[in-house]
Design an enzyme around this catalytic site. Structure first.
Site, PDB file in Angstrom:
ATOM      1  CB  CYS A  50      -2.061   2.759  -5.549  1.00 19.96           C
ATOM      2  SG  CYS A  50      -2.193   3.336  -3.842  1.00 19.96           S
ATOM      3  CG  HIS A  80      -2.092  -0.867   1.142  1.00 17.76           C
ATOM      4  ND1 HIS A  80      -2.925  -0.902   0.046  1.00 17.76           N
ATOM      5  CD2 HIS A  80      -2.607  -1.765   2.034  1.00 17.76           C
ATOM      6  CE1 HIS A  80      -3.895  -1.771   0.256  1.00 17.76           C
ATOM      7  NE2 HIS A  80      -3.720  -2.317   1.450  1.00 17.76           N
TER       8      HIS A  80
END
Length: 296
Positions: free
Chosen positions: A273, A175
């Site tokens: 991301c 993440h």
């Protein structure tokens, strides 16, 4: 008018309460994730240090005692062949050429057998276990390395990739957290100077220490790499390397030319991301240069 004021006041109170609740949750979640990682780091590195000390003593022929109290003179050759561990067992880990033992993955697996490796990226906070769930590729998006629910998740590889990191391209996901943890640090490599000065990725498995040299840091397309490119096909391996220069946002991508990476090499891809480009992935790619200190 009084009713309107009461309504607005009630709405404000509710909003503040919700905001406080969310803030408290995020703080607690971040703290718990940090504590969990710190605890595992202590286990991983302290055991490795103890194992390294054991090997160092063994290499000088230090006299040790068996459980029965009998003295044994442990030779360097015996220590190497048996991979002497700090707990007196054999096969606990493999030494590098420098004599240092890797992160103790076997000790970490006592906390969670899904832990398959440890990744370190100097210059960033990335110093984490890597997990692989046996059936659910999305599990570690929402669970920490010990299986507890966490919005931070844990870096992981999918079931299509080998635990040995000996596939052509092993993709590790993590993440991009607001608190800077997990793989948020990958975005540092958008800076050319930082990239030039920090080229190394280290991955430790239960058997080996692998050192990679970073050659690309790119804002990549939304291709699902492990299934879009077939590692068993030479054409797909070549296509992946080519895509690092074509399927990207060029103004936020850097591909260095000092490493001639081909379909014959092995690479690692760290993927996270982007806060703004939700349909993109930021990836840092390195080519395998050493295993246990020996050039490949």
């Amino acid at each position: 008018m009084n009713n309107v004021r009461k309504f607005l006041l009630s709405l404000l109170v509710i909003t503040l309460a919700v905001s406080a609740g969310v803030g408290s949750y995020l703080y607690t979640d971040s703290r718990n994730s940090s504590e969990e990682m710190n605890e595992l780091s202590v286990v991983a590195h302290s055991n490795a240090e103890n194992d390294s000390a054991t090997v160092a003593k063994a290499s000088t022929g230090t006299v040790t005692k068996t459980s029965s109290g009998t003295a044994n003179n442990v030779s360097a050759e015996t220590a190497t062949n048996n991979n002497v561990a700090g707990n007196g067992t054999t096969g606990a880990a493999t030494t590098t050429q420098s004599g240092k033992l890797p992160v103790d993955i076997q000790a970490l697996q006592k906390a969670n057998p899904d832990i398959v490796a440890w990744v370190t990226v100097p210059g960033t906070v990335i110093d984490y276990p890597i997990c692989q769930h046996p059936t659910d590729d999305s599990y570690y998006l929402k669970h920490g390395p010990e299986g507890m629910k966490s919005s931070h998740g844990c870096p992981f590889i999918e079931v299509c990739d080998s635990k040995t990191f000996q596939d052509y391209n092993t993709v590790v996901y993590g993440h991009n957290m607001n608190d800077g943890s997990m793989f948020a640090g990958l975005h540092k490599f958008e800076n050319k100077k930082f990239l030039d000065e920090h080229r190394e990725i280290t991955v430790t498995t239960a058997d080996h220490v692998m050192t990679y040299k970073i050659f690309a840091a790119v804002m990549y397309s939304d291709k699902y790499i492990p299934y879009y490119f077939d590692d068993t096909k030479k054409a797909d391996r070549t296509a992946f390397i080519k895509s690092l220069s074509t399927d990207i946002v060029k103004k936020r991508s850097i591909v260095l030319s000092d490493e001639k990476v081909t379909d014959a090499n092995k690479v690692i891809t760290l993927s996270t991301c982007d806060k703004k480009l939700r349909d993109k992935r930021f990836i840092v790619v390195g080519v395998l240069k050493q295993i246990d200190g020996a050039d490949v």
